[in-house]
Design a protein around this motif. Structure first.
Motif, PDB file in Angstrom:
ATOM      1  N   LYS A  12     -11.721 -33.393  10.541  1.00  0.00           N
ATOM      2  CA  LYS A  12     -11.610 -34.545  11.440  1.00  0.00           C
ATOM      3  C   LYS A  12     -10.361 -35.314  11.066  1.00  0.00           C
ATOM      4  O   LYS A  12     -10.207 -35.796   9.948  1.00  0.00           O
ATOM      5  N   TYR A  14      -7.552 -38.313  12.120  1.00  0.00           N
ATOM      6  CA  TYR A  14      -7.171 -39.511  12.896  1.00  0.00           C
ATOM      7  C   TYR A  14      -5.679 -39.733  12.660  1.00  0.00           C
ATOM      8  O   TYR A  14      -5.290 -40.257  11.612  1.00  0.00           O
ATOM      9  N   THR A  44     -20.046 -39.936   5.338  1.00  0.00           N
ATOM     10  CA  THR A  44     -20.568 -40.444   6.614  1.00  0.00           C
ATOM     11  C   THR A  44     -19.942 -39.705   7.793  1.00  0.00           C
ATOM     12  O   THR A  44     -20.619 -39.435   8.792  1.00  0.00           O
ATOM     13  N   ARG A  48     -22.034 -37.923  10.669  1.00  0.00           N
ATOM     14  CA  ARG A  48     -21.868 -38.295  12.087  1.00  0.00           C
ATOM     15  C   ARG A  48     -21.423 -37.092  12.911  1.00  0.00           C
ATOM     16  O   ARG A  48     -21.725 -36.995  14.099  1.00  0.00           O
ATOM     17  N   GLY A  52     -23.439 -35.272  16.090  1.00  0.00           N
ATOM     18  CA  GLY A  52     -22.756 -35.217  17.390  1.00  0.00           C
ATOM     19  C   GLY A  52     -22.220 -36.563  17.836  1.00  0.00           C
ATOM     20  O   GLY A  52     -21.906 -36.757  19.004  1.00  0.00           O
ATOM     21  N   LEU A  53     -22.105 -37.502  16.912  1.00  0.00           N
ATOM     22  CA  LEU A  53     -21.525 -38.798  17.268  1.00  0.00           C
ATOM     23  C   LEU A  53     -20.000 -38.736  17.207  1.00  0.00           C
ATOM     24  O   LEU A  53     -19.310 -39.550  17.814  1.00  0.00           O
ATOM     25  N   ILE A  54     -19.508 -37.769  16.462  1.00  0.00           N
ATOM     26  CA  ILE A  54     -18.063 -37.579  16.319  1.00  0.00           C
ATOM     27  C   ILE A  54     -17.757 -36.113  16.625  1.00  0.00           C
ATOM     28  O   ILE A  54     -18.509 -35.225  16.209  1.00  0.00           O
ATOM     29  N   LYS A  55     -16.670 -35.900  17.327  1.00  0.00           N
ATOM     30  CA  LYS A  55     -16.263 -34.519  17.637  1.00  0.00           C
ATOM     31  C   LYS A  55     -15.249 -34.055  16.593  1.00  0.00           C
ATOM     32  O   LYS A  55     -14.263 -34.765  16.340  1.00  0.00           O
ATOM     33  N   TRP A  69     -21.902 -30.606  18.622  1.00  0.00           N
ATOM     34  CA  TRP A  69     -21.258 -31.414  19.667  1.00  0.00           C
ATOM     35  C   TRP A  69     -21.827 -31.073  21.038  1.00  0.00           C
ATOM     36  O   TRP A  69     -22.303 -31.945  21.750  1.00  0.00           O
ATOM     37  N   LEU A  73     -27.875 -33.262  21.920  1.00  0.00           N
ATOM     38  CA  LEU A  73     -29.194 -33.813  22.244  1.00  0.00           C
ATOM     39  C   LEU A  73     -30.306 -33.006  21.568  1.00  0.00           C
ATOM     40  O   LEU A  73     -31.234 -33.573  20.975  1.00  0.00           O
ATOM     41  N   ARG A  76     -30.362 -33.680  17.900  1.00  0.00           N
ATOM     42  CA  ARG A  76     -30.982 -34.958  17.525  1.00  0.00           C
ATOM     43  C   ARG A  76     -32.495 -34.956  17.742  1.00  0.00           C
ATOM     44  O   ARG A  76     -33.187 -35.820  17.226  1.00  0.00           O
ATOM     45  N   GLU A  77     -32.971 -33.985  18.512  1.00  0.00           N
ATOM     46  CA  GLU A  77     -34.436 -33.831  18.614  1.00  0.00           C
ATOM     47  C   GLU A  77     -35.013 -33.284  17.313  1.00  0.00           C
ATOM     48  O   GLU A  77     -36.193 -33.445  17.029  1.00  0.00           O
ATOM     49  N   TYR A  81     -32.190 -39.812  11.541  1.00  0.00           N
ATOM     50  CA  TYR A  81     -31.036 -40.330  10.795  1.00  0.00           C
ATOM     51  C   TYR A  81     -31.267 -41.778  10.390  1.00  0.00           C
ATOM     52  O   TYR A  81     -31.677 -42.611  11.197  1.00  0.00           O
ATOM     53  N   PRO A  83     -29.002 -44.742   9.298  1.00  0.00           N
ATOM     54  CA  PRO A  83     -27.590 -45.120   9.138  1.00  0.00           C
ATOM     55  C   PRO A  83     -27.365 -45.917   7.854  1.00  0.00           C
ATOM     56  O   PRO A  83     -28.257 -46.630   7.387  1.00  0.00           O
TER      57      PRO A  83
END
Lengths: 302, 349
Positions: A12, A14, A44, A48, A52-55, A69, A73, A76-77, A81, A83
């Motif tokens: 990842k 940035y 973290t 994440r 699937g909160l971050i690609k 990703w 859904l 997350r089933e 988590y 936080p």
């Protein structure tokens, strides 16, 4: 052993900054997997990305074969988590907060969440969440997480705001979850806690995976500190299983795995003035990668 | 998707209840007030007519056509009271002079007010405060104040506030507060999450239409007006006003889906709204020619899609305007969904 979470070449980025760099690891079903590293080491971000909160910029992460990703859904089933930074709905009471979050999972687990919160964590659920202290909020979130009927629990610094007795309760809940077949990823800074409950521990540094330690093997390992009357020998018999960690004139520090009897037999025949045998805690392993004098160029990521 | 919608909508309604209830009360009150004002205005016209009749000595011969018998009595009294207040008003003075010149017999002495008359007079407190029967309601300043600032302006602003507030809170505010982690770590799709915000906002807008109509209709039960507008005539401008809020919500939602902090979409949407209002005001200055350059910002303004009188009476442009505004809303929502589904959701810290 069945792999339940896999990351392969996970990166990842940035701009010029790499929050994660080429992270490849596997988490096995039913184990407690500790994630260690200082702030900003990528723990973290890894979590994440799994949720699937971050690609990911490169590489892929999957949970039970589902892409983290694209099939987020469904992932997350199967995952619950906690936080690290807890922000809750302060205008709701404890009961309503639990109800709301359970309803997002189809209303499952509410009774168990209330039971954990009230009986185990001794929380007053009638109060508004805004009246809760940080520790109480963490307890509420923990009750929610442990009540979810999922296969994987991801706990990001779950004990950071808790008092010592509550920490013990949380560790017990983790071990209980493990005994019920749930897989737990436990990210934290308190080494003794991670050491106590983890089956394996990953140590991260600057977005890279530096080391994975099998804690069962480690618990069997012992450290031997011996002081010889003369200079310490340069070599040891191979069958002793001694690995020299430090040598200082007459003194040596060794790691030992294997039969203790043969080790004691051998030392009894040596001219030693003192000997101490103990176990190595996780701090020493952690410091290999994070002590102030460690330089990046001296380390080799996995 | 649907199993998470209801709890999400329920939470949002709880979260926004104070804002929504206050907005609905304000719209209901304003709608009621518009009936009250119409009633006052009609009462004033009748009073002027009665006063003129009294001055011509025709009061005993015929009652005003539209006034009910209940209304006539106090208005006649007000008319009889005119000589006392006449010095305040130049036009009234002229009329008195004209009357005197015609040698009309003076009005009989005014009997003391009855309780009912005093009560009715108090009920017209605002009207009296504004100058009573001598007030020149044809004054452009008063008409403008009453029509645009008191009646039209505020009902427009409330749906716009609602739209901007809900749009900016949908994504950016939840990321900023950190509550999005709590929700989206559960099995809730991002589209369902956004749709919950959209549906909650639509519920608010639907309630606004209801109270705008209800305020008027219930107000009519307490304040008599000559011509009661039909349900359709009330619904058209109400839908038009709400559609403007809807379009603003769509645009703000799209901006919110890109952002991490709430203040930015809030600020941009507010600035755009104010700029459009200013552009509309400039373009609609009286006496401007249609080809003037300053008609352009008016054409670009969202406020140009709102013609309350035309909507109220004819409904000619309502369909097109609502369609355009709804299209802006739909485009905004689609853009928000596309962006929200493809973006990273960083931790709030």
């Amino acid at each position: 052993m069945e792999t339940i979470i896999t990351t392969f070449g996970l990166t990842k980025q940035y701009g010029n900054f790499f929050a994660l760099r080429n992270l490849s690891l596997e988490v096995h079903r039913g184990e407690v997997f500790g994630l260690l590293g200082p702030n900003g080491s990528g723990k973290t971000t890894t979590i994440r990305t799994i949720l699937g909160l971050i690609k990911a910029s490169e590489g892929r992460a999957s949970v039970m074969g589902l892409d983290c990703w694209h099939d987020s859904l469904m992932v997350r089933e199967r995952v619950s988590y906690l936080p690290g930074e807890l922000r809750m709905f302060g205008y709701l009471s404890g009961y309503k907060h639990l109800k709301f979050l359970c309803d997002l999972r189809g209303g499952i687990g509410y009774d168990r969440a209330v039971q954990i919160a009230e009986r185990i964590l001794e929380l007053d659920l009638k109060k508004k969440v805004r009246q809760y202290s940080t520790g109480m909020k963490q307890k509420l979130a923990l009750a929610q997480t442990f009540s979810d009927p999922v296969e994987i629990l991801i706990l990001d610094e779950p004990t950071s705001a808790l008092d010592p007795s509550a920490r013990e309760l949380v560790l017990d809940l983790v071990l209980n979850a493990k005994s019920q077949g749930q897989t737990v990823i436990f990210s934290g800074h308190v080494l003794s806690e991670v050491e106590r409950i983890s089956d394996r521990v990953a140590i991260m540094r600057r977005g890279q995976l530096m080391h994975i330690e099998d804690m069962h093997t480690r618990r069997c390992a012992r450290m031997v500190l011996a002081r010889f009357e003369g200079d310490a020998p340069q070599d040891f018999p191979d069958d002793l299983g001694l690995i020299v960690r430090r040598r200082d004139g007459r003194e040596i520090l060794c790691e030992h795995q294997g039969e203790i009897k043969s080790l004691l037999d051998w030392f009894s025949r040596q001219p030693i003035s003192e000997i101490a045998i103990g176990t190595e805690d996780l701090r020493e392993l952690y410091d290999r990668f994070h002590s102030p004098d460690v330089r990046d160029e001296d380390l080799l990521p996995i | 998707m649907t199993k998470s919608l209801f709890p999400l909508i329920n939470r949002l309604l709880v979260e926004t209840r104070f804002f929504l209830i206050f907005s609905l009360i304000a719209l209901f009150g304003l709608s009621w007030f518009s009936v009250l004002r119409t009633s006052w205005s009609e009462g004033r016209q009748e009073t002027v007519a009665i006063r003129e009749q009294a001055q011509r000595g025709e009061l005993a011969k015929a009652a005003p056509k539209k006034a009910s018998e209940k209304k006539d009595e106090p208005k006649a009294e007000i008319a009889k009271d005119e000589p006392k207040s006449e010095p305040k008003s130049e036009p009234a003075k002229d009329e008195t002079k004209t009357t005197e010149a015609n040698a009309t017999p003076p009005a009989p002495p005014r009997p003391p007010d009855t309780d009912a008359q005093r009560q009715q007079r108090r009920a017209r407190g605002f009207y009296q405060f504004m100058g009573g029967p001598d007030m020149d309601m044809s004054s452009g300043a008063i008409e403008t104040m009453m029509l645009y600032f008191l009646t039209v302006g505020i009902p427009i602003m409330i749906p716009l506030f609602w739209g901007i507030s809900r749009g900016s809170s949908a994504v950016a505010a939840e990321i900023e507060r950190g509550t999005m982690d709590m929700i989206l770590s559960r099995p809730v799709s991002r589209t369902a999450y956004l749709m919950a915000h959209v549906i909650t906002t639509l519920i608010g807008f639907a309630l606004m239409i209801v109270v705008l109509i209800a305020g008027n209709k219930i107000g009519e039960q307490f304040h008599s007006v000559d011509l009661s507008p039909s349900f359709k005539a009330l619904a058209r401008p109400a839908i038009n006003v709400v559609a403007m809020g809807l379009a603003t919500f769509g645009l703000t939602l799209a901006m919110s889906a890109w952002d991490l902090v709430r203040w930015r979409p809030n600020m941009i949407a507010s600035i755009l709204t104010i700029a459009q209002l200013v552009g509309y005001a400039i373009a609609n200055q009286p006496g401007t020619e249609d080809d003037s350059w300053y008609k352009v910002p008016g054409k670009l303004s969202i406020f140009s899609t709102f013609y309350p009188i035309e909507g109220f009476v004819k409904g000619e442009k309502i369909g097109f305007n609502v369609m355009v505004l709804s299209a802006v809303f739909v485009v905004g929502v689609i853009a928000a969904i596309l962006r929200f589904n493809s973006r990273d959701l960083p931790a709030n810290s």
